[in-house]
Design a protein around this motif. Structure first.
Motif, PDB file in Angstrom:
ATOM      1  N   GLU A 238     -10.095   3.298  -6.604  1.00 49.32           N
ATOM      2  CA  GLU A 238      -9.235   3.510  -5.492  1.00 49.32           C
ATOM      3  C   GLU A 238      -8.525   4.049  -6.462  1.00 49.32           C
ATOM      4  O   GLU A 238      -6.979   4.913  -7.037  1.00 49.32           O
ATOM      5  CB  GLU A 238      -8.398   2.542  -4.965  1.00 49.32           C
TER       6      GLU A 238
ATOM      7  N   HIS B 196       0.627  -1.192  -0.153  1.00 48.22           N
ATOM      8  CA  HIS B 196       0.208   0.013   0.125  1.00 48.22           C
ATOM      9  C   HIS B 196       1.210   1.185   0.153  1.00 48.22           C
ATOM     10  O   HIS B 196       0.962   2.347  -0.411  1.00 48.22           O
ATOM     11  CB  HIS B 196      -1.343   0.008   1.206  1.00 48.22           C
TER      12      HIS B 196
ATOM     13  N   ARG C  86      -9.206   0.344   2.405  1.00 45.03           N
ATOM     14  CA  ARG C  86      -9.574  -0.248   1.064  1.00 45.03           C
ATOM     15  C   ARG C  86     -11.040  -0.251   1.725  1.00 45.03           C
ATOM     16  O   ARG C  86     -11.946  -1.293   1.617  1.00 45.03           O
ATOM     17  CB  ARG C  86      -9.224  -1.671   0.563  1.00 45.03           C
TER      18      ARG C  86
ATOM     19  N   ILE D  27      -7.221   4.103   1.652  1.00 49.69           N
ATOM     20  CA  ILE D  27      -6.246   3.616   0.347  1.00 49.69           C
ATOM     21  C   ILE D  27      -5.594   1.718   1.358  1.00 49.69           C
ATOM     22  O   ILE D  27      -5.469   0.851   0.907  1.00 49.69           O
ATOM     23  CB  ILE D  27      -5.284   4.206  -0.067  1.00 49.69           C
TER      24      ILE D  27
END
Length: 224
Positions: free
Chosen positions: A159, A113, A139, A136
């Motif tokens: 995203e 990530h 998620r 992010i």
């Protein structure tokens, strides 16, 4: 986001694939360095998870041959080689991060990530676009304070558009980044996915995800 795993241990390779797919990534795999290099040269990956001790072509050599690729993926080395000298060599060869086996999957996921955020020059894991909030790291996404119920692929699309917000993103770029080589989309898959996502975003869906005719889509805050 699209990830390539180059790992010669079949058990580990498939375990990583399954875990990353559950986390919402599009994942391709290779069991040796030559196949991995071919995949990396011919597909637009966001992240390459790379073992160093590989048959056919070792990881450092693979990194060296990828240097000339303009849009090469960011690289997370995942290896049993744990000496300081090994870490230095890996990072100097072009790796963006280095993780030693054995490892915890959650740490691997957190590092991926972080690499994705760096790739798209995104410092914060939480991005706001009008009333839309995309986390992010977790998620998850919310709009107007309400959490959105999204499938893994719907979240992946949101995203990607969020990380590219303000830019026109083509159909081909969306296909490249949310589908793997073994899961080629149908001809209208992108249009259908965008339509469903807009509906889940509610009344401002069409304002948030704007169609650029003949070009693609752009995620932008609704006009006041």
């Amino acid at each position: 986001m699209r990830v390539l795993i180059v790992e010669d241990s079949r058990d580990l390779r498939e375990s990583l694939r399954a875990g990353l797919v559950r986390a919402g990534f599009a994942v391709d795999v290779a069991g040796d360095g030559k196949v991995g290099l071919s995949h990396a040269r011919n597909n637009p990956y966001d992240v390459l998870v790379l073992d160093l001790m590989l048959p056919e072509l070792d990881g450092l050599s693979l990194l060296e041959q990828l240097k000339s690729k303009p849009d090469r993926p960011h690289v997370l080395v995942l290896t049993a080689k744990d000496r300081v000298e090994d870490r230095v060599n890996g990072l100097n060869a072009g790796a963006d991060d280095y993780l030693v086996k054995p490892f915890f999957f959650q740490e691997l996921l957190a590092r991926i990530h972080a690499i994705v955020r760096r790739r798209y020059a995104e410092r914060s894991p939480v991005v706001e676009v009008g009333e839309l909030v995309v986390d992010i790291s977790a998620r998850k996404a919310r709009i107007g304070g309400q959490e959105l119920d999204l499938s893994a692929r719907e979240y992946a699309l949101l995203e990607y558009l969020t990380l590219r917000r303000g830019q026109t993103v083509t159909h081909e770029e969306i296909e490249d980044h949310i589908y793997g080589v073994t899961k080629l989309p149908s001809s209208n898959a992108v249009e259908s996915a965008v339509c469903i996502l807009r509906a889940k975003l509610g009344p401002h869906g069409k304002e948030l995800i704007r169609t650029r005719r003949g070009q693609g889509y752009s995620l932008e805050a609704p006009r006041a």
